[in-house]
Design a protein around this motif. Structure first.
Motif: not given
Length: 164
Positions: A40, A51, A31, A35, A37, A13, A33, A47, A15-18
């Protein structure tokens, strides 16, 4: 030449989240992270509520998990001095000029849910298993001063494949 096609790792992954990267040779997944989540569902992690930075290394049937909450939690909420009357961010002179920069770091509990049912190989004062049933394990960590916590987990029973 696209170097990612020949990289010794797989990006799970980005992107903005992770950002999640798996190195198959070392059987380690990293990882970042950004935000909280609750869906995930990458590698071993289902999950996380904070962060954080997490690494999981597969060692035989066991997992070595290292996690850190990099936020020192020097203050909570908005720094009101950095917002105008309409709630718009106006900035300031940066974090090193803030009055809270000398505050003591506050303890923050991070909750992490893993695929599978796991047990701790060693007990500790700053981590615990909240539950390990229904094919998942919920862990809680007491983070302070952005110090990493490393634990080792053994399977209660094999209930999933991390590649799922």
């Amino acid at each position: 030449m696209d170097k990612s096609k020949h990289a010794p790792y797989t990006v799970l992954q980005k992107d903005y989240d992770a950002h999640i990267v798996k190195d198959s040779k070392s059987k380690t997944t990293g990882y970042a992270i950004m935000e909280p989540n609750d869906s995930l569902n990458k590698g071993h992690i289902i999950s996380v509520d904070t962060p954080s930075m997490i690494m999981i290394k597969e060692k035989g049937n066991d997992l070595i998990l290292s996690e850190v909450d990099p936020d020192w939690h020097l203050y909570e909420g908005k720094d009101e001095d950095q917002y105008d009357d309409n709630g718009n961010f106006v900035g300031g002179e940066g974090p090193y000029s803030r009055p809270w920069k000398e505050n003591e770091s506050k303890m923050h509990q991070l909750r992490l849910t893993l695929k599978g049912e796991w047990r701790l190989k060693e007990k500790g004062d700053n981590y615990r298993i909240i539950s390990n049933d229904d094919g998942k394990t919920v862990l809680e960590f007491d983070n302070k001063d952005a110090m990493p916590i490393e634990i080792q987990l053994a399977p209660v029973k094999k209930t999933y494949n991390a590649a799922d």
